[in-house]
Design a protein around this motif. Structure first.
Motif, PDB file in Angstrom:
ATOM      1  N   ILE B  69     138.629  45.016  71.255  1.00 56.64           N
ATOM      2  CA  ILE B  69     139.572  45.507  70.242  1.00 56.64           C
ATOM      3  C   ILE B  69     140.020  46.920  70.634  1.00 56.64           C
ATOM      4  O   ILE B  69     139.177  47.799  70.864  1.00 56.64           O
ATOM      5  CB  ILE B  69     138.900  45.562  68.851  1.00 56.64           C
ATOM      6  N   THR B  70     141.318  47.127  70.754  1.00 56.94           N
ATOM      7  CA  THR B  70     141.781  48.464  71.139  1.00 56.94           C
ATOM      8  C   THR B  70     142.364  49.229  69.947  1.00 56.94           C
ATOM      9  O   THR B  70     142.280  50.450  69.897  1.00 56.94           O
ATOM     10  CB  THR B  70     142.848  48.397  72.245  1.00 56.94           C
ATOM     11  N   MET B  75     148.165  44.509  59.659  1.00 55.01           N
ATOM     12  CA  MET B  75     148.152  43.047  59.629  1.00 55.01           C
ATOM     13  C   MET B  75     147.387  42.400  60.786  1.00 55.01           C
ATOM     14  O   MET B  75     147.094  41.215  60.735  1.00 55.01           O
ATOM     15  CB  MET B  75     149.593  42.511  59.674  1.00 55.01           C
ATOM     16  N   SER B  76     147.110  43.147  61.823  1.00 56.12           N
ATOM     17  CA  SER B  76     146.498  42.498  62.983  1.00 56.12           C
ATOM     18  C   SER B  76     145.746  43.490  63.867  1.00 56.12           C
ATOM     19  O   SER B  76     145.941  44.697  63.762  1.00 56.12           O
ATOM     20  CB  SER B  76     147.575  41.813  63.819  1.00 56.12           C
ATOM     21  N   TRP B  77     144.896  42.922  64.728  1.00 54.43           N
ATOM     22  CA  TRP B  77     144.212  43.738  65.747  1.00 54.43           C
ATOM     23  C   TRP B  77     144.915  43.540  67.085  1.00 54.43           C
ATOM     24  O   TRP B  77     145.397  42.455  67.393  1.00 54.43           O
ATOM     25  CB  TRP B  77     142.769  43.272  65.914  1.00 54.43           C
ATOM     26  N   GLN B  78     144.898  44.610  67.880  1.00 53.40           N
ATOM     27  CA  GLN B  78     145.342  44.515  69.268  1.00 53.40           C
ATOM     28  C   GLN B  78     144.090  44.334  70.119  1.00 53.40           C
ATOM     29  O   GLN B  78     143.110  45.056  69.928  1.00 53.40           O
ATOM     30  CB  GLN B  78     146.013  45.822  69.694  1.00 53.40           C
ATOM     31  N   VAL B  79     144.136  43.374  71.027  1.00 52.70           N
ATOM     32  CA  VAL B  79     142.958  43.087  71.825  1.00 52.70           C
ATOM     33  C   VAL B  79     143.311  43.167  73.311  1.00 52.70           C
ATOM     34  O   VAL B  79     144.263  42.527  73.760  1.00 52.70           O
ATOM     35  CB  VAL B  79     142.413  41.669  71.514  1.00 52.70           C
ATOM     36  N   ASN B  80     142.541  43.958  74.029  1.00 54.35           N
ATOM     37  CA  ASN B  80     142.733  44.008  75.479  1.00 54.35           C
ATOM     38  C   ASN B  80     142.054  42.793  76.101  1.00 54.35           C
ATOM     39  O   ASN B  80     140.839  42.657  76.039  1.00 54.35           O
ATOM     40  CB  ASN B  80     142.139  45.314  76.013  1.00 54.35           C
ATOM     41  N   GLY B  87     146.419  40.898  73.624  1.00 52.37           N
ATOM     42  CA  GLY B  87     146.272  39.814  72.666  1.00 52.37           C
ATOM     43  C   GLY B  87     146.484  40.321  71.241  1.00 52.37           C
ATOM     44  O   GLY B  87     146.249  41.497  70.959  1.00 52.37           O
ATOM     45  N   MET B  88     146.930  39.433  70.347  1.00 52.73           N
ATOM     46  CA  MET B  88     147.093  39.805  68.955  1.00 52.73           C
ATOM     47  C   MET B  88     146.242  38.880  68.087  1.00 52.73           C
ATOM     48  O   MET B  88     146.357  37.663  68.161  1.00 52.73           O
ATOM     49  CB  MET B  88     148.552  39.683  68.535  1.00 52.73           C
ATOM     50  N   LEU B  89     145.358  39.496  67.316  1.00 54.65           N
ATOM     51  CA  LEU B  89     144.498  38.730  66.427  1.00 54.65           C
ATOM     52  C   LEU B  89     144.924  39.022  64.994  1.00 54.65           C
ATOM     53  O   LEU B  89     144.704  40.126  64.497  1.00 54.65           O
ATOM     54  CB  LEU B  89     143.038  39.140  66.656  1.00 54.65           C
ATOM     55  N   PRO B  90     145.564  38.067  64.324  1.00 48.98           N
ATOM     56  CA  PRO B  90     146.057  38.349  62.977  1.00 48.98           C
ATOM     57  C   PRO B  90     144.901  38.502  61.980  1.00 48.98           C
ATOM     58  O   PRO B  90     143.886  37.827  62.100  1.00 48.98           O
ATOM     59  CB  PRO B  90     146.923  37.132  62.633  1.00 48.98           C
TER      60      PRO B  90
END
Lengths: 247, 226
Positions: B69-70, B75-80, B87-90
């Motif tokens: 998780i960066t 609304m969402s997490w940004q994931v390296n 990546g986008m994790l809603p």
């Protein structure tokens, strides 16, 4: 171009050129793939006395963002001559000539690289000329395509570069610096040997249409010779370190 | 070059021509199937693919990946995910349908720097790949050893139908979670087993191009059992 009033003998009576080559002979080419640790892909090429180092990054995020394209990836090239690459110190700032060569190399690589697979990203190609001796654009293009393959970027084919030209009223292959300065024409070619497609073609000087056809023919032949060396450079890095013959 | 079936190829090289299907890392011109990458050609059931020997990770649908998780928005997490795309994790994937950006705090569930095992739901490249952590064996990683290898060597680590990784797991009693993006987590209760599993992975990464790798790894796993 067209300077016929020099005292250099470009071609002697036996058909041997100023550096001892025959008219249809390329200079000695050697390529090593994967020479840089920090770049995603790299290559070092010696094309006669030309020495060029190429580093490739990507696919990666595009900065500045406005350059990115939602339909395709983009390729960006920087051809640069180091200050010590030529006899008189060269100003390291990008010159008009370097900007042009960066552009033509970019356009010569674009048809080979499958950029559609990576929308919104950029592939950056950096070419540093460490030593120049005529025909650096072909050499840089040749090295760049090896470095791109080394970076694992999908490509339709490798692009091999080689020039043909005219000096002392004779069609010659792989024009060196002297022949470029004192000769009559220079025709750099970028060629994809498997697809049989030309991606770079420039002409500096004057050729008749027959001469042009002959130039193109031997130039493509030169590209095919260069391609074999590109192929070997990649095979040496990836396939000869064990493995291949012990199953 | 080896047999017709498994050959070393470079971009532009014709692998085979005739009535075959073009799969991963290949393209067709007429009847010819051509490699677009440096790798090992693999012809199976009329399909031709090339297993890459170099290159980064390109997200694909249904891939299992390990990410970090960066940052997060409302609304969402940004994931390296070790790729050129983040990546986008809603948030609704974690909080459920009744997620409200007012009452729920994303950082309470996953903070920056947390590692997750996720599956890629949608990677159509027009936007960042969409991830999910709802599913068996997905979610936050609490323990284990994180190892990074080149993504192009993941297929070799897994082996044919998982043979290689199963062999490592059996021999060391370790549990290995492999992300297609080249990140893997190894957890093992026995520290010797853990070290052995890590060494095996490193051996595979180093010698991915060598044939008979399975035997070599097996030999290594069995050698220092004391």
């Amino acid at each position: 171009m067209g300077g016929r009033d020099t005292d250099i003998v470009l071609l002697d009576e036996n058909g041997i050129r100023s550096d001892g080559r025959k008219v249809n002979e390329t200079r000695k080419v050697s390529i090593k793939a994967g020479v840089l640790k920090n770049a995603n892909g790299s290559a070092y090429i010696e094309f006669g006395d030309n020495k060029i180092l190429v580093g490739v990054y990507g696919p990666r995020d595009v900065h500045p963002k406005h350059m990115s394209d939602t339909n395709t990836g983009i390729i960006r090239c920087r051809y640069h001559m180091t200050p010590f690459s030529v006899g008189e110190r060269k100003n390291p700032a990008p010159s008009r000539r370097e900007i042009e060569i960066s552009k033509v190399i970019k356009e010569a690589l674009e048809p080979a690289v499958m950029l559609k697979q990576f929308p919104r990203t950029a592939v950056d190609v950096y070419m540093e000329v460490l030593q120049a001796d005529g025909g650096t654009r072909c050499a840089a293009l040749t090295g760049a395509s090896v470095a791109l393959a080394d970076a694992g970027i999908p490509m339709r084919d490798l692009v091999a570069g080689c020039a043909a030209g005219k000096a002392a009223d004779t069609i010659i292959l792989d024009v060196n610096n002297e022949e470029d300065q004192a000769g009559q024409a220079d025709l750099p070619i970028g060629y994809m040997p498997n697809l049989e497609k030309i991606t770079l073609l420039q002409l500096d000087g004057i050729l008749t249409s027959d001469e042009y056809k002959k130039c193109l023919e031997i130039g493509i032949d030169g590209c095919k010779q260069v391609y074999e060396i590109q192929k070997k450079a990649l095979q040496d890095k990836y396939f000869t370190t064990g493995g291949n013959n012990n199953d | 070059m080896n047999s017709e079936k498994n050959r070393h190829v470079i971009p532009g090289e014709v692998i085979v021509s005739g009535n075959y299907r073009s799969e991963q890392n290949t393209f067709m011109i007429g009847e010819k199937i051509i490699s677009s990458i440096i790798g090992l050609s693999d012809i199976r059931d009329g399909g031709v693919r090339v297993i890459p020997l170099t290159g980064g990770y390109i997200p694909k649908d249904d891939d299992l990946v390990i990410g970090k998780i960066t940052s997060h928005s409302a609304m969402s997490w940004q994931v390296n995910i070790n790729s050129c795309y983040d990546g986008m994790l809603p948030a609704s994937d974690v909080f459920g349908r009744d997620f409200s950006s007012h009452s729920d705090d994303l950082a309470s569930k996953l903070a920056n720097g947390d590692l997750i095992v996720a599956r890629i739901v949608n990677a159509d490249m027009t936007r960042d790949p969409l991830l999910t952590i709802s599913g068996r064996e997905l979610g936050k990683i609490d323990s284990g050893e994180l190892i990074q290898i080149s993504p192009s060597k993941v297929p070799r680590l897994i082996g044919k139908r998982g043979s290689m990784i199963q062999m490592i797991e059996h021999a060391t009693n370790a549990n290995v979670t492999i992300g297609q993006n080249g990140l893997l987590v190894i957890s093992c209760e026995d520290s010797n087993g853990l070290i052995k599993a890590i060494n095996a992975v490193e051996l595979i990464e180093e010698q991915a191009h060598v044939a008979n790798l399975t035997d070599k790894v097996n030999e290594m796993l069995e050698s220092k059992s004391d």
